[in-house]
Design a protein around this motif. Structure first.
Motif, PDB file in Angstrom:
ATOM      1  N   PHE A 469       0.905  -1.136  -0.283  1.00  0.00           N
ATOM      2  CA  PHE A 469      -0.044  -0.135   0.094  1.00  0.00           C
ATOM      3  C   PHE A 469       0.851   1.343   0.040  1.00  0.00           C
ATOM      4  CE2 PHE A 469      -2.509  -3.405   1.868  1.00  0.00           C
ATOM      5  CZ  PHE A 469      -3.676  -3.301   1.323  1.00  0.00           C
ATOM      6  N   SER A 470       0.366   2.408  -0.488  1.00  0.00           N
ATOM      7  CA  SER A 470       1.008   3.715  -0.468  1.00  0.00           C
ATOM      8  C   SER A 470       1.077   3.872   1.135  1.00  0.00           C
ATOM      9  CB  SER A 470       0.178   4.710  -1.071  1.00  0.00           C
ATOM     10  OG  SER A 470       0.315   4.463  -2.474  1.00  0.00           O
ATOM     11  N   GLY A 471       2.229   4.361   1.595  1.00  0.00           N
ATOM     12  CA  GLY A 471       2.277   4.735   2.969  1.00  0.00           C
ATOM     13  C   GLY A 471       3.854   4.393   3.591  1.00  0.00           C
ATOM     14  N   THR A 472       4.332   4.364   4.572  1.00  0.00           N
ATOM     15  CA  THR A 472       5.365   4.341   5.201  1.00  0.00           C
ATOM     16  C   THR A 472       5.759   2.557   5.294  1.00  0.00           C
ATOM     17  OG1 THR A 472       4.902   4.052   7.616  1.00  0.00           O
ATOM     18  CG2 THR A 472       5.427   5.990   6.531  1.00  0.00           C
ATOM     19  N   VAL A 473       7.119   2.351   5.490  1.00  0.00           N
ATOM     20  CA  VAL A 473       7.224   0.847   5.563  1.00  0.00           C
ATOM     21  C   VAL A 473       6.583   0.258   6.819  1.00  0.00           C
ATOM     22  CG1 VAL A 473       9.200  -0.683   5.821  1.00  0.00           C
ATOM     23  CG2 VAL A 473       9.480   1.183   4.271  1.00  0.00           C
ATOM     24  N   TYR A 474       6.585   0.906   7.932  1.00  0.00           N
ATOM     25  CA  TYR A 474       6.094   0.466   9.125  1.00  0.00           C
ATOM     26  C   TYR A 474       4.591   0.270   8.897  1.00  0.00           C
ATOM     27  CZ  TYR A 474       3.647   1.004  13.584  1.00  0.00           C
ATOM     28  OH  TYR A 474       2.891   0.578  14.743  1.00  0.00           O
ATOM     29  N   ASP A 475       3.767   1.250   8.281  1.00  0.00           N
ATOM     30  CA  ASP A 475       2.352   1.264   7.969  1.00  0.00           C
ATOM     31  C   ASP A 475       2.237  -0.242   6.938  1.00  0.00           C
ATOM     32  OD1 ASP A 475       1.788   3.392   9.304  1.00  0.00           O
ATOM     33  OD2 ASP A 475       1.815   4.686   7.391  1.00  0.00           O
ATOM     34  N   ASN A 476       3.195  -0.525   6.266  1.00  0.00           N
ATOM     35  CA  ASN A 476       2.841  -1.843   5.605  1.00  0.00           C
ATOM     36  C   ASN A 476       3.189  -3.022   6.215  1.00  0.00           C
ATOM     37  OD1 ASN A 476       2.236  -1.907   2.449  1.00  0.00           O
ATOM     38  ND2 ASN A 476       3.198   0.343   2.800  1.00  0.00           N
ATOM     39  N   ILE A 477       3.719  -2.923   7.413  1.00  0.00           N
ATOM     40  CA  ILE A 477       3.929  -3.951   8.196  1.00  0.00           C
ATOM     41  C   ILE A 477       2.804  -4.116   9.141  1.00  0.00           C
ATOM     42  CG2 ILE A 477       5.634  -5.350   9.917  1.00  0.00           C
ATOM     43  CD1 ILE A 477       7.629  -3.924   8.651  1.00  0.00           C
ATOM     44  N   ALA A 478       2.643  -3.144   9.697  1.00  0.00           N
ATOM     45  CA  ALA A 478       1.387  -3.223  10.875  1.00  0.00           C
ATOM     46  C   ALA A 478       0.187  -2.993  10.213  1.00  0.00           C
ATOM     47  CB  ALA A 478       1.728  -1.859  11.954  1.00  0.00           C
ATOM     48  N   ASP A 510      10.266   5.133   8.196  1.00  0.00           N
ATOM     49  CA  ASP A 510       9.220   5.819   7.959  1.00  0.00           C
ATOM     50  C   ASP A 510       9.220   6.230   6.482  1.00  0.00           C
ATOM     51  OD1 ASP A 510       8.045   6.167  10.501  1.00  0.00           O
ATOM     52  OD2 ASP A 510      10.082   7.324  11.223  1.00  0.00           O
ATOM     53  N   THR A 511      10.053   5.577   5.532  1.00  0.00           N
ATOM     54  CA  THR A 511      10.240   5.882   4.193  1.00  0.00           C
ATOM     55  C   THR A 511       8.638   5.505   3.634  1.00  0.00           C
ATOM     56  OG1 THR A 511      12.440   5.400   4.343  1.00  0.00           O
ATOM     57  CG2 THR A 511      11.404   5.117   1.961  1.00  0.00           C
ATOM     58  N   MET A 512       8.496   6.635   2.572  1.00  0.00           N
ATOM     59  CA  MET A 512       7.076   6.629   2.117  1.00  0.00           C
ATOM     60  C   MET A 512       7.291   5.613   0.989  1.00  0.00           C
ATOM     61  SD  MET A 512       4.904   8.182   3.617  1.00  0.00           S
ATOM     62  CE  MET A 512       3.644   8.134   2.581  1.00  0.00           C
ATOM     63  N   GLU A 515       3.152   3.747  -5.038  1.00  0.00           N
ATOM     64  CA  GLU A 515       2.093   2.763  -5.350  1.00  0.00           C
ATOM     65  C   GLU A 515       2.541   1.556  -5.729  1.00  0.00           C
ATOM     66  OE1 GLU A 515      -1.644   2.173  -8.646  1.00  0.00           O
ATOM     67  OE2 GLU A 515      -0.215   3.923  -8.944  1.00  0.00           O
ATOM     68  N   ARG A 516       1.968   0.377  -5.111  1.00  0.00           N
ATOM     69  CA  ARG A 516       2.481  -1.002  -5.268  1.00  0.00           C
ATOM     70  C   ARG A 516       4.136  -1.135  -4.924  1.00  0.00           C
ATOM     71  NH1 ARG A 516      -1.476  -4.333  -6.861  1.00  0.00           N
ATOM     72  NH2 ARG A 516       0.183  -5.911  -7.622  1.00  0.00           N
ATOM     73  N   GLY A 517       4.636  -0.217  -4.049  1.00  0.00           N
ATOM     74  CA  GLY A 517       5.839  -0.431  -3.482  1.00  0.00           C
ATOM     75  C   GLY A 517       6.914  -0.285  -4.868  1.00  0.00           C
ATOM     76  N   ARG A 518       6.667   0.461  -5.683  1.00  0.00           N
ATOM     77  CA  ARG A 518       7.318   0.476  -6.937  1.00  0.00           C
ATOM     78  C   ARG A 518       8.996   1.034  -6.782  1.00  0.00           C
ATOM     79  NH1 ARG A 518       4.541  -0.426 -11.540  1.00  0.00           N
ATOM     80  NH2 ARG A 518       2.444  -0.347 -11.446  1.00  0.00           N
ATOM     81  N   ASN A 519       8.999   1.680  -5.327  1.00  0.00           N
ATOM     82  CA  ASN A 519      10.561   2.120  -5.211  1.00  0.00           C
ATOM     83  C   ASN A 519      11.226   1.078  -4.456  1.00  0.00           C
ATOM     84  OD1 ASN A 519       8.615   2.438  -3.133  1.00  0.00           O
ATOM     85  ND2 ASN A 519       9.735   4.524  -2.257  1.00  0.00           N
ATOM     86  N   LEU A 520      10.835  -0.162  -4.305  1.00  0.00           N
ATOM     87  CA  LEU A 520      11.373  -1.218  -3.851  1.00  0.00           C
ATOM     88  C   LEU A 520      11.570  -2.334  -4.847  1.00  0.00           C
ATOM     89  CD1 LEU A 520       9.734  -1.835  -0.502  1.00  0.00           C
ATOM     90  CD2 LEU A 520      11.504  -0.567  -0.804  1.00  0.00           C
TER      91      LEU A 520
END
Length: 629
Positions: A469-478, A510-512, A515-520
């Protein structure tokens, strides 16, 4: 044990594929839509008061010019006793109060009515828009909440894009519908006020002038009939343009790879040309309609001068009254013009309204127990498949009499050819579909007796096709779970060796993420999916080909973590990797929706059945790949 299968209702999913067409006016849909406007009826009533005040100011300003200035000041002897609605007395009071010449006082009075007209008109538009937007916000929220709870069987048959149209385009079209009603209200209120004043001044001249209204209505009706098909063609070509554009841009790499730029350009140009032709036709129709309505206004002016002049000479009307009629002529024809402009918008919006309520009325849902049983807090994780037979649609069977037990803490691998039912088995365990009673049990409890949400809290799944999801790394884990602290998220990431790459990101946890985590990278996104599930600390862990898209080096990194995490935890693994399969306690082999073999790796190899065939094919593939490398 009951073999009864869940009742499956035959549904017509094609209604979500219907294109938006012009529908007949349905007052019942409007009444139902008002349910969402009801909480904001106070704002709506204020808007109604404002439009009445604006209409009054709009008609009183011309009264000041005609009855006060012309009949009261410039030609005072021509007054035939026609009503002035208190404007002469108000002007005299203002002139005396401010010690001004009556003409100056009339100018001030005219300016006051003009300013009030603009102010109340602005207030009406603001309050109307606020009422409509608040109501549609609530409708969009309720529709989203409804669609969010539809089961997987719904989204298996309905395209997500079609569903999104309900929340975006159709809701926006409803704004056009309600705003269109507001426009008509804002035009018809001055119309009726003006006609009332005209009847009070000179009923004969009013009736003579109103003979032109049927001609204007006929022109509007003809415009609506002709333009309906044209506007439908415009919407159709625009839809095809957007669809073509989305398809080509989303697959731009394939387009460029296979040199399809020219072919796609020609197709897009063809649709674009069709749209241009429809737009030009609409412009031509509107260019005829506009001058036709202007001609009606000129005819009305001519009629006022002809008949009104005769009435002035005969002493039946004042010159000011005739001037007032001329000023009101525009107010008489403007609502009819507005109807012509809003007609197609209103009827197009009726289709959107119907589509929205179709979605809201779609009652397909998972069966929830009337008296749900809670899973024990100390869940052991024993999973039982008991003569499970299942099909997604009536008349088809995906899984046939599947039976096997998974012991607490056991690590089971499920293998089989494509289409054998491996993923279906997992989706049923996670309660995405209804299953026959007592066909799947967790710690001896029928999952049909447990709320689906509770099962998904205790069964963690890592999919091959995961979502970031669009959001921080922590947001995508929690994922918004307040029980998962930052420390727990870091620990989960550390276990799957995601913590090192997360710390190298610009803002760490806290890295944003886009969409769909394209920066990873793909491997990093997969590690994040592992951390997400492990942070839940589920008693049952499911890996649905979760390492299929990870390179060998990345898989080796997480194998050690997975062996520790799955230790003492019931684990179900759907995988093709040899290492993952061989380390399983037992292997279940599916084929054609049936259990063909169950045993350890060595036992199944010794049997020499289907598993041995699949295993040898994988060994050959790996050997061939290694040789090529």
């Amino acid at each position: 044990m009951s073999d009864a299968r869940p009742e499956k209702k035959t549904r017509d999913y094609t209604i979500f594929d219907d294109e938006m067409e012009t529908r007949g006016f349905d007052f019942g849909l409007i009444v139902r839509l008002m349910r969402w406007m009801r909480p904001y009826r106070r704002q709506g009533l204020i808007a109604l008061v404002f439009v009445l005040l604006a209409a009054s100011a709009a008609v009183l300003a011309p009264v000041v010019v005609s009855r006060v200035v012309v009949d009261g000041i410039l030609l005072p002897t021509s007054d035939a006793g026609a009503p002035d609605f208190g404007q002469k007395a108000l002007n005299a009071f203002l002139s005396s109060l401010l010690d001004l010449h009556p003409i100056v006082a009339a100018c001030i009075l005219y300016g006051v009515w003009t300013v009030l007209w603009a102010a109340f008109g602005h207030g009406f538009r603001v309050m109307l828009a606020r009422t409509v937007l608040n109501g549609l916000r609530d409708l969009r929220r309720d529709l989203f909440a409804h669609l969010e709870t539809r089961p997987s069987s719904f989204y298996d048959r309905v395209a997500v894009g079609r569903v999104m149209t309900r929340l975006t385009n159709d809701i926006e079209t409803l704004f056009e519908l309600l705003a269109g009603f507001g426009v008509l209200l804002g035009e018809f209120v001055p119309f009726f006020v003006a006609v009332s004043i005209m009847l009070a001044l000179n009923p004969t001249l009013t009736f003579e002038l109103m003979l032109l209204l049927p001609l204007a209505a006929l022109a509007t009706w003809a415009f609506r009939i002709v333009s309906r098909q044209v506007y439908r063609g415009i919407r159709s070509t625009m839809s095809r343009l957007n669809e073509n554009l989305q398809e080509n841009l989303s697959g731009i790499e394939v387009v460029q790879l296979y040199g399809r730029e020219e072919i796609n350009f020609q197709r897009y140009t063809g649709i674009n040309e069709e749209n241009r032709e429809q737009e030009n036709l609409a412009v031509r129709i509107e260019s005829y309609y506009g001058p036709a309505m202007d001609s009606m206004a000129f005819l009305a002016m001519a009629a006022i001068i002809w008949f009104g002049g005769q009435h002035v000479f005969e002493g039946a009307a004042t010159l000011g009254s005739v001037i007032l009629f001329a000023q009101f002529a525009d107010m008489m024809f403007r609502p009819i013009v507005a109807m012509g402009e809003q007609w197609n918008v209103v009827f197009r919006a009726m289709a959107s309204c119907e589509r929205i309520f179709q979605a809201l009325d779609w009652d397909e849902a998972l069966k929830e127990p009337e008296e749900p049983k809670p899973l024990p807090k100390d869940l052991k994780g024993q999973v039982t498949f008991n003569h499970l037979t299942f099909g997604y649609t009536p008349g088809t069977t995906i899984l046939k009499d599947v039976s096997f037990d998974i012991k607490p803490g056991e690590r089971i691998a499920i293998v089989g050819p494509t289409g054998s039912g491996k993923t279906s088995l997992i989706r049923l365990l996670c309660r995405f579909y209804d299953v026959p009673a007592n066909s799947i049990l967790i710690d001896g409890i029928d999952i049909m007796d447990v709320m689906p949400s509770e099962i998904r809290q205790r069964v963690g799944v890592v999919l091959q096709d995961f979502h970031i999801f669009s959001g921080t790394v922590y947001d995508n884990i929690a994922l918004g779970n307040p029980a998962i602290t930052r420390e727990m998220a870091r620990e989960a990431a550390r276990l799957v060796h995601a913590d090192p790459f997360i710390r190298t990101l610009p803002q760490g946890y806290d890295t944003m993420l886009t969409e769909r985590g394209r920066n990873l990278s793909h491997g990093q996104r997969q590690l994040l999916a592992f951390a997400r599930v492990l942070a839940m600390n589920p008693e049952v862990l499911v890996l649905d080909e979760a390492t299929a898209s990870i390179d060998t080096e990345t898989e080796l990194v997480i194998q050690d973590a997975l062996s520790k995490v799955t230790q003492g935890r019931t684990s179900i693994i759907i995988a093709h990797r040899l290492q993952t399969i061989r380390e399983a306690d037992r292997i279940v082999v599916l084929a054609g929706g049936e259990v063909r073999e169950i045993g350890s790796h060595d036992e199944l190899i010794a049997i020499g059945g289907l598993y041995k065939t699949l295993y040898e094919l994988q060994v050959q593939d790996v050997a061939g790949t290694s040789k090529n490398i």
